[in-house]
Write a protein that holds these residues in place. Structure first.
Motif, PDB file in Angstrom:
ATOM      1  N   VAL A 107       0.834  -1.203   0.000  1.00  0.00           N
ATOM      2  CA  VAL A 107       0.000   0.000   0.000  1.00  0.00           C
ATOM      3  C   VAL A 107       0.869   1.254   0.000  1.00  0.00           C
ATOM      4  O   VAL A 107       0.560   2.242  -0.677  1.00  0.00           O
ATOM      5  N   ASN A 108       1.976   1.234   0.726  1.00  0.00           N
ATOM      6  CA  ASN A 108       2.838   2.417   0.758  1.00  0.00           C
ATOM      7  C   ASN A 108       3.548   2.634  -0.570  1.00  0.00           C
ATOM      8  O   ASN A 108       3.797   3.779  -0.954  1.00  0.00           O
ATOM      9  N   ILE A 109       3.847   1.561  -1.290  1.00  0.00           N
ATOM     10  CA  ILE A 109       4.331   1.705  -2.660  1.00  0.00           C
ATOM     11  C   ILE A 109       3.213   2.280  -3.535  1.00  0.00           C
ATOM     12  O   ILE A 109       3.437   3.164  -4.374  1.00  0.00           O
ATOM     13  N   PHE A 110       1.985   1.797  -3.321  1.00  0.00           N
ATOM     14  CA  PHE A 110       0.808   2.316  -4.031  1.00  0.00           C
ATOM     15  C   PHE A 110       0.645   3.818  -3.775  1.00  0.00           C
ATOM     16  O   PHE A 110       0.333   4.581  -4.698  1.00  0.00           O
ATOM     17  N   PHE A 111       0.839   4.250  -2.525  1.00  0.00           N
ATOM     18  CA  PHE A 111       0.754   5.683  -2.202  1.00  0.00           C
ATOM     19  C   PHE A 111       1.707   6.502  -3.082  1.00  0.00           C
ATOM     20  O   PHE A 111       1.341   7.566  -3.599  1.00  0.00           O
ATOM     21  N   GLU A 112       2.938   6.012  -3.232  1.00  0.00           N
ATOM     22  CA  GLU A 112       3.922   6.735  -4.031  1.00  0.00           C
ATOM     23  C   GLU A 112       3.505   6.783  -5.500  1.00  0.00           C
ATOM     24  O   GLU A 112       3.628   7.821  -6.163  1.00  0.00           O
ATOM     25  N   LEU A 113       3.007   5.664  -6.021  1.00  0.00           N
ATOM     26  CA  LEU A 113       2.511   5.629  -7.399  1.00  0.00           C
ATOM     27  C   LEU A 113       1.327   6.581  -7.575  1.00  0.00           C
ATOM     28  O   LEU A 113       1.206   7.267  -8.598  1.00  0.00           O
ATOM     29  N   ASN A 114       0.449   6.603  -6.582  1.00  0.00           N
ATOM     30  CA  ASN A 114      -0.736   7.461  -6.641  1.00  0.00           C
ATOM     31  C   ASN A 114      -0.347   8.932  -6.747  1.00  0.00           C
ATOM     32  O   ASN A 114      -0.916   9.680  -7.557  1.00  0.00           O
ATOM     33  N   LYS A 115       0.627   9.354  -5.957  1.00  0.00           N
ATOM     34  CA  LYS A 115       1.064  10.747  -6.000  1.00  0.00           C
ATOM     35  C   LYS A 115       1.680  11.089  -7.356  1.00  0.00           C
ATOM     36  O   LYS A 115       1.392  12.155  -7.927  1.00  0.00           O
ATOM     37  N   GLN A 116       2.496  10.188  -7.879  1.00  0.00           N
ATOM     38  CA  GLN A 116       3.132  10.444  -9.170  1.00  0.00           C
ATOM     39  C   GLN A 116       2.103  10.493 -10.303  1.00  0.00           C
ATOM     40  O   GLN A 116       2.178  11.356 -11.185  1.00  0.00           O
ATOM     41  N   LEU A 117       1.147   9.558 -10.262  1.00  0.00           N
ATOM     42  CA  LEU A 117       0.131   9.541 -11.309  1.00  0.00           C
ATOM     43  C   LEU A 117      -0.732  10.801 -11.253  1.00  0.00           C
ATOM     44  O   LEU A 117      -1.032  11.409 -12.291  1.00  0.00           O
ATOM     45  N   ALA A 118      -1.124  11.216 -10.045  1.00  0.00           N
ATOM     46  CA  ALA A 118      -1.940  12.425  -9.910  1.00  0.00           C
ATOM     47  C   ALA A 118      -1.205  13.651 -10.437  1.00  0.00           C
ATOM     48  O   ALA A 118      -1.797  14.523 -11.087  1.00  0.00           O
ATOM     49  N   GLN A 119       0.081  13.712 -10.167  1.00  0.00           N
ATOM     50  CA  GLN A 119       0.878  14.832 -10.679  1.00  0.00           C
ATOM     51  C   GLN A 119       0.894  14.834 -12.204  1.00  0.00           C
ATOM     52  O   GLN A 119       0.754  15.894 -12.843  1.00  0.00           O
ATOM     53  N   MET A 120       1.029  13.658 -12.795  1.00  0.00           N
ATOM     54  CA  MET A 120       1.033  13.540 -14.257  1.00  0.00           C
ATOM     55  C   MET A 120      -0.323  13.906 -14.854  1.00  0.00           C
ATOM     56  O   MET A 120      -0.405  14.413 -15.987  1.00  0.00           O
ATOM     57  N   MET A 121      -1.414  13.666 -14.105  1.00  0.00           N
ATOM     58  CA  MET A 121      -2.764  13.901 -14.622  1.00  0.00           C
ATOM     59  C   MET A 121      -3.282  15.308 -14.328  1.00  0.00           C
ATOM     60  O   MET A 121      -4.416  15.647 -14.692  1.00  0.00           O
ATOM     61  N   ASN A 122      -2.469  16.140 -13.702  1.00  0.00           N
ATOM     62  CA  ASN A 122      -2.943  17.446 -13.250  1.00  0.00           C
ATOM     63  C   ASN A 122      -3.540  18.282 -14.377  1.00  0.00           C
ATOM     64  O   ASN A 122      -4.552  18.958 -14.184  1.00  0.00           O
ATOM     65  N   HIS A 123      -2.926  18.251 -15.547  1.00  0.00           N
ATOM     66  CA  HIS A 123      -3.420  19.086 -16.654  1.00  0.00           C
ATOM     67  C   HIS A 123      -4.191  18.280 -17.703  1.00  0.00           C
ATOM     68  O   HIS A 123      -4.488  18.791 -18.795  1.00  0.00           O
ATOM     69  N   GLN A 124      -4.540  17.040 -17.346  1.00  0.00           N
ATOM     70  CA  GLN A 124      -5.338  16.207 -18.257  1.00  0.00           C
ATOM     71  C   GLN A 124      -6.814  16.321 -17.860  1.00  0.00           C
ATOM     72  O   GLN A 124      -7.395  15.430 -17.251  1.00  0.00           O
ATOM     73  N   ASP A 125      -7.415  17.444 -18.225  1.00  0.00           N
ATOM     74  CA  ASP A 125      -8.751  17.777 -17.727  1.00  0.00           C
ATOM     75  C   ASP A 125      -9.863  16.906 -18.292  1.00  0.00           C
ATOM     76  O   ASP A 125     -10.994  16.948 -17.788  1.00  0.00           O
ATOM     77  N   THR A 126      -9.586  16.132 -19.331  1.00  0.00           N
ATOM     78  CA  THR A 126     -10.639  15.273 -19.889  1.00  0.00           C
ATOM     79  C   THR A 126     -10.871  14.023 -19.041  1.00  0.00           C
ATOM     80  O   THR A 126     -11.840  13.300 -19.278  1.00  0.00           O
ATOM     81  N   TYR A 127     -10.008  13.784 -18.073  1.00  0.00           N
ATOM     82  CA  TYR A 127     -10.142  12.607 -17.212  1.00  0.00           C
ATOM     83  C   TYR A 127     -10.807  12.989 -15.888  1.00  0.00           C
ATOM     84  O   TYR A 127     -10.401  13.946 -15.228  1.00  0.00           O
ATOM     85  N   GLN A 128     -11.812  12.209 -15.510  1.00  0.00           N
ATOM     86  CA  GLN A 128     -12.466  12.344 -14.216  1.00  0.00           C
ATOM     87  C   GLN A 128     -11.927  11.265 -13.277  1.00  0.00           C
ATOM     88  O   GLN A 128     -11.896  10.091 -13.635  1.00  0.00           O
ATOM     89  N   VAL A 129     -11.528  11.661 -12.085  1.00  0.00           N
ATOM     90  CA  VAL A 129     -10.892  10.728 -11.163  1.00  0.00           C
ATOM     91  C   VAL A 129     -11.864  10.306 -10.065  1.00  0.00           C
ATOM     92  O   VAL A 129     -12.695  11.095  -9.601  1.00  0.00           O
ATOM     93  N   GLY A 130     -11.777   9.038  -9.673  1.00  0.00           N
ATOM     94  CA  GLY A 130     -12.578   8.511  -8.576  1.00  0.00           C
ATOM     95  C   GLY A 130     -11.778   7.513  -7.764  1.00  0.00           C
ATOM     96  O   GLY A 130     -10.822   6.907  -8.254  1.00  0.00           O
TER      97      GLY A 130
END
Length: 240
Positions: A107-130
């Motif tokens: 899960v803690n590895i998942f946390f790190e992946l989650n932060k990196q992915l969210a940063q990459m998706m910051n300007h991808q406004d066509t994607y809705q996150v849940g």
């Protein structure tokens, strides 16, 4: 290492088994029927305390250990607003605390992946996150502390989101967390970025409690001899 367990339900017993398999000794177990034994004299027989109880008990349990000069690994969620108070006790009594919503290495590895992915998706406004999470029916809090951590990480990275909400978002600035309770499910957490073209998804599935227990024991091993407030990132990803 000598360990005291505060909270002796299914998780406490799993931690006991994992700790003993790593050569550690359990010198104190505290459950609902012997809370009177959680006193300074007994706490100080341990090199570290591992606490998994309930939100309304966590601060008192953690404080007792820190005042006794014994470091604490706390896996109880729902008391985050009081963690600064516990951190002050660490400094006052020259000991240490790790409090985490989830001690699983995966899960803690998942946390790190989650932060990196969210940063990459910051300007991808066509994607809705849940975010969604599924746990066993005995788990009382919903959403889980782990799901809240995941959502808070996303909100910190995505400029278009300003808070998380339970179950259903009412505007584009809210991030919804869906919580499901199903018999005998240790824990599933999913982050999905959805668009009309495609989906991007990361998922963590726990098969049993052993991963959480192992992480808690690793955290206890890490804390011995240290002072201050630490995280599982300090345990798993030490700075060089």
């Amino acid at each position: 290492m000598k360990i005291a367990l505060v909270g002796y339900g299914k998780m406490g017993k799993t931690i006991e088994r994992i700790a003993q398999s790593r050569g550690h000794e359990i010198v104190l177990t505290i459950g609902s029927k012997n809370t009177e034994d959680y006193i300074t004299e007994n706490i100080q027989k341990a090199d570290a305390v591992i606490e998994f109880t309930r939100p309304e008990l966590a601060l008192n349990n953690v404080s007792q250990s820190l005042k006794a000069g014994v470091p604490v690994v706390c896996g109880t969620t729902g008391w985050n607003e009081s963690v600064p108070q516990a951190a002050a006790l660490c400094a006052e009594h020259q000991t240490a605390l790790i409090q985490s919503s989830n001690f699983s290495i995966g899960v803690n590895i998942f946390f790190e992946l989650n932060k990196q992915l969210a940063q990459m998706m910051n300007h991808q406004d066509t994607y809705q996150v849940g975010v969604s999470e599924t746990h066993h029916t005995q788990k009382l809090d919903a959403p889980s502390g782990t799901a809240i951590t995941i959502a808070e990480q996303i909100v910190q990275q995505l400029e278009r989101k300003n808070k998380w909400v339970k179950e259903e978002a009412h505007n584009d600035e809210e991030l919804a967390i869906q919580a499901f309770r199903v018999d005998e499910v240790p824990g599933i957490h999913v982050v999905t970025y959805h668009s009309e073209i495609d989906d991007i998804e990361i998922k963590h599935t726990a098969h049993n409690r052993d991963g959480f227990a192992l992480g808690a024991v690793l955290a206890a091993e890490f804390l011995v001899g240290k002072q201050g407030l630490y995280t599982m990132q300090d345990v798993l990803f030490p700075r060089k």
